[in-house]
Design an enzyme around this catalytic site. Structure first.
Site, PDB file in Angstrom:
ATOM      1  N   ALA A 187       0.768  -1.199   0.050  1.00 28.82           N
ATOM      2  CA  ALA A 187      -0.198  -0.045   0.052  1.00 28.82           C
ATOM      3  C   ALA A 187       0.549   0.990   0.358  1.00 28.82           C
ATOM      4  O   ALA A 187       0.133   2.450  -0.576  1.00 28.82           O
ATOM      5  CB  ALA A 187      -0.868   0.003   1.267  1.00 28.82           C
ATOM      6  N   PHE A 188       2.131   0.926   0.265  1.00 26.21           N
ATOM      7  CA  PHE A 188       3.201   2.521   1.199  1.00 26.21           C
ATOM      8  C   PHE A 188       3.557   2.934  -0.046  1.00 26.21           C
ATOM      9  O   PHE A 188       4.163   3.950  -1.140  1.00 26.21           O
ATOM     10  CB  PHE A 188       4.162   2.330   1.745  1.00 26.21           C
ATOM     11  N   LYS A 220      11.782   0.785   0.724  1.00 31.80           N
ATOM     12  CA  LYS A 220      10.363   0.764   0.259  1.00 31.80           C
ATOM     13  C   LYS A 220      10.211   2.870  -0.048  1.00 31.80           C
ATOM     14  O   LYS A 220      10.310   3.912   1.173  1.00 31.80           O
ATOM     15  CB  LYS A 220       9.025   1.111   1.692  1.00 31.80           C
ATOM     16  N   ASP A 262      -3.374  -4.237   9.568  1.00 30.57           N
ATOM     17  CA  ASP A 262      -3.317  -4.416   8.264  1.00 30.57           C
ATOM     18  C   ASP A 262      -2.495  -5.887   8.488  1.00 30.57           C
ATOM     19  O   ASP A 262      -1.305  -6.253   8.078  1.00 30.57           O
ATOM     20  CB  ASP A 262      -3.190  -3.699   7.119  1.00 30.57           C
TER      21      ASP A 262
END
Length: 685
Positions: free
Chosen positions: A372-373, A393, A490
């Protein structure tokens, strides 16, 4: 004629700052090569300390061993993040030090005691030894590995280490056989009383003397309980880490550190810089004043008076213009600078150039995942300060991306647990947001669990059980042992990473929420991954620790069964819910048939059955019937009984308010049902 371009305000500000800093540095006659320090913590925070093992932080107090109602064995350590200077090679001086701390040793079962706690100095900031008589200082299989100077407060008589009794203080140097001990009962101190006790440890290097005093009050006794003539110069390195450790062995003893003060002394300031005296007073030429007429003197006086007023005024006007321009430039980066200031004591800030080089320009061949990031890259970092391999990331600037970035960074930067992915650093540059983590060589749990046959190593039963326990341990930490409760929101196999030994490491905190332990959860827009979301979370949008428990239950069923949360049956093409499928087998008394067939029966049947039942109890549709993560951990560690799981999956009816608009959905307010005109009932089977 040549005119140079005016210096930009930002560069001018930097120039002035450097000039003033250099000026004051060279004009200060009392600069020291090493400085004494003074630390004073009336409460503890994760910003200043690292927690290892079973240690946890609650309401500003550090617990070094677990709070359990049943006997257990474990060890925990808390270490001050910054190394402390104890030896100055420039002046060849070893520091003296003094420390005081208040602690308490509690026990729900007075007959179940042991083993005690210790204050230590160590060149290693990862000190975590074995449980039992090792006090978390020494590894039982490598007794000479850890180097330390420690004061032990021992609550068990261990003949293996020549303990005099079960209530003593001792000086330990690189061994748990104390150099000298003191009997606390002679001083009227009972370590196991449950009362708050203050300890003072004073070492005078010039006298070669170490004293230890203890009292139930805040007043230091005149007579120490332990006094040792010893020179610690050979053991106090240039820099060392300071901390506390404790351990238990089949007991319910708890060890709490409440306050701590620490000072060093004895470093000598460098000699003042001598001023030049190579010119004698008689060699100075003195020019006599030239007389002037009275009229011209008055004229010059008026001119001087005018300049005396105009000069400062002009200076302040220039200063005001410079300040206005600088403020406009700084306003655009104020948020970023404020954000960086929050992280000065936290993870390292990488440069964009460094990370771009480490990922070969973010080449597609380095991509190891998506989330999602954003995109995750494998990075080879050549700097000696970090490991050679890392995971980066990367996300472009967007409102959602930045929100998730700041959320993940602010949360995980303050967390310390062996089953969390360790954050190495971060970067905000070039319109991008980047996080740097430890690289997990075995990737994510879902990729390992669902890999194609023959493409990799199949997770055996011992690894699967270890993953279940590790994940339960870290969720217990997040829910109950942090200063603020952390709701992950999550939890799924894709966010559980595996290190080189297939230990579980929970990551991806982009959706996490912090909340105080005594506050109820705030309603929010539902986020997460379908198949892992609890029924009440889908309906009300409220993330709680029990919604995390539900997601954990689904993950555990995946680990045990080798099936995804929602799968399409090959024959009928019907979508099958994993929780429903396992519960159906449980209703028929055939729950063991849910075990992953790829294991070929190579597992302990009772352990498999227990893991499946734990998964079902966590995935109970009724959130009130789900266990806490602490209870789950106790069950998996055989320290608590398994919860009864009903044969039929419970059904639950929701009465909830149907929002009338998107604004109502995303509202952070807690509105009562009466304010809505539409009321729905949803039955969850």
């Amino acid at each position: 004629m040549y005119y140079s371009a005016p210096m930009p305000p930002r560069k001018l500000l930097v120039f002035l700052t450097i000039f003033l800093a250099v000026h004051f540095a060279f004009s200060d006659p009392s600069l020291a090569s090493a400085n004494d320090i003074n630390l004073d913590f009336l409460s503890f925070t994760l910003r200043n300390f690292t927690l290892l093992g079973d240690s946890y932080l609650r309401n500003g107090v550090v617990g070094l061993t677990r709070e359990l109602g049943v006997p257990s064995s474990g060890a925990g350590t808390v270490i001050y993040n910054e190394p402390i200077t104890f030896f100055d090679p420039e002046s060849n001086v070893t520091a003296s030090f003094s420390t005081s701390f208040s602690f308490s040793i509690l026990n729900v079962n007075p007959s179940s005691y042991g083993d005690g706690l210790a204050f230590f100095l160590s060149p290693d900031n990862q000190t975590l030894g074995s449980p039992g008589g090792y006090l978390g200082l020494v590894n039982s299989s490598q007794l000479t590995k850890n180097k330390f100077v420690a004061i032990e407060l021992d609550t068990r008589l261990d003949t293996h280490f020549n303990d005099p009794n079960d209530n003593h203080v001792g000086l330990d140097i690189e061994s748990l056989n104390s150099i000298k001990t003191g009997d606390l009962l002679l001083q009227g101190i009972d370590l196991k009383s449950g009362n708050s006790i203050t300890a003072w440890i004073d070492y005078a290097n010039d006298r070669g003397k170490l004293n230890v005093s203890l009292s139930y009050s805040s007043f230091k006794p005149k007579k120490p309980v332990l006094s040792v003539d010893i020179d610690l110069s050979d053991y106090l390195k240039e820099v060392m880490y300071v901390g506390f450790s404790a351990s238990t062995e089949g007991s319910t003893e708890r060890h709490l550190i409440e306050t701590w003060r620490f000072t060093t002394s004895g470093f000598v300031a460098a000699r003042p810089r001598s001023r030049p005296h190579n010119v004698s007073d008689t060699s100075v030429t003195v020019t006599p004043p030239i007389p002037a007429s009275s009229s011209s003197g008055k004229h010059h006086s008026r001119i001087g008076f005018g300049f005396g007023i105009a000069g400062p005024a002009f200076f302040f006007v220039v200063l005001a213009v410079f300040g206005f321009v600088s403020l406009r430039k700084l306003r655009g980066i104020r948020k970023q600078m404020s954000f960086k200031a929050e992280l000065l004591t936290g993870p390292r800030e990488f440069t964009y150039k460094e990370l771009k080089s480490a990922t070969k320009g973010f080449h597609s061949s380095r991509i190891i995942g998506h989330g999602a990031f954003g995109t995750v890259y494998k990075a080879i970092i050549t700097s000696s300060k970090v490991g050679t391999t890392a995971a980066v990331k990367r996300s472009k600037h967007s409102h959602e991306g930045k929100t998730e970035f700041l959320s993940e960074l602010s949360i995980i930067a303050g967390l310390r647990h062996k089953n969390l992915v360790q954050l190495q650093g971060w970067c905000v540059a070039e319109g991008e947001l980047l996080l740097v983590y430890d690289f997990m060589p075995n990737g994510s749990l879902d990729k390992v669990l669902y890999q194609e046959s023959g493409q990799g190593t199949l997770l055996d039963w011992s690894h699967r059980l270890n993953i279940a326990v590790g994940l339960a341990s870290v969720l217990t930490y997040l829910h109950q042992e942090c200063e603020q409760k952390v709701i992950h929101r999550d939890i799924k196999t894709g966010n559980v990473l595996l290190d080189g030994s297939f230990n579980a490491r929970l990551g991806d905190f982009g959706l996490a929420k912090l909340m105080d332990h005594d506050k109820s959860p705030v309603s929010t827009l539902t986020a997460g991954t379908m198949g892992y979301l609890a029924p009440e979370y889908l309906q009300y949008g409220k993330a709680t620790d029990k919604t995390d428990v539900f997601s954990y239950g689904v993950v555990i069923l995946e680990v045990a069964c080798g099936r995804r949360p929602i799968e399409r049956e090959p024959e009928s093409l019907k979508m099958v819910n994993l929780v429903d499928w396992v519960w159906g087998l449980h209703a028929e008394g055939r729950i063991i048939e849910a075990a992953d067939t790829r294991l070929n029966g190579e597992f302990e049947e009772e352990e498999m059955k227990k893991l499946l039942l734990v998964g079902l109890s966590c995935a109970n549709p009724d959130s009130a019937k789900r266990p806490s993560m602490r209870r789950v951990l106790q069950i998996l560690d055989n320290e608590a009984e398994l919860l009864a799981v009903p044969k039929m999956k419970p059904s639950i009816t929701f009465s909830y308010c149907l929002p009338l608009s998107l604004d109502d959905i995303v509202s952070e307010g807690e509105e009562e049902c009466e304010t809505h005109t539409s009321l729905c009932e949803i039955k969850i089977d």
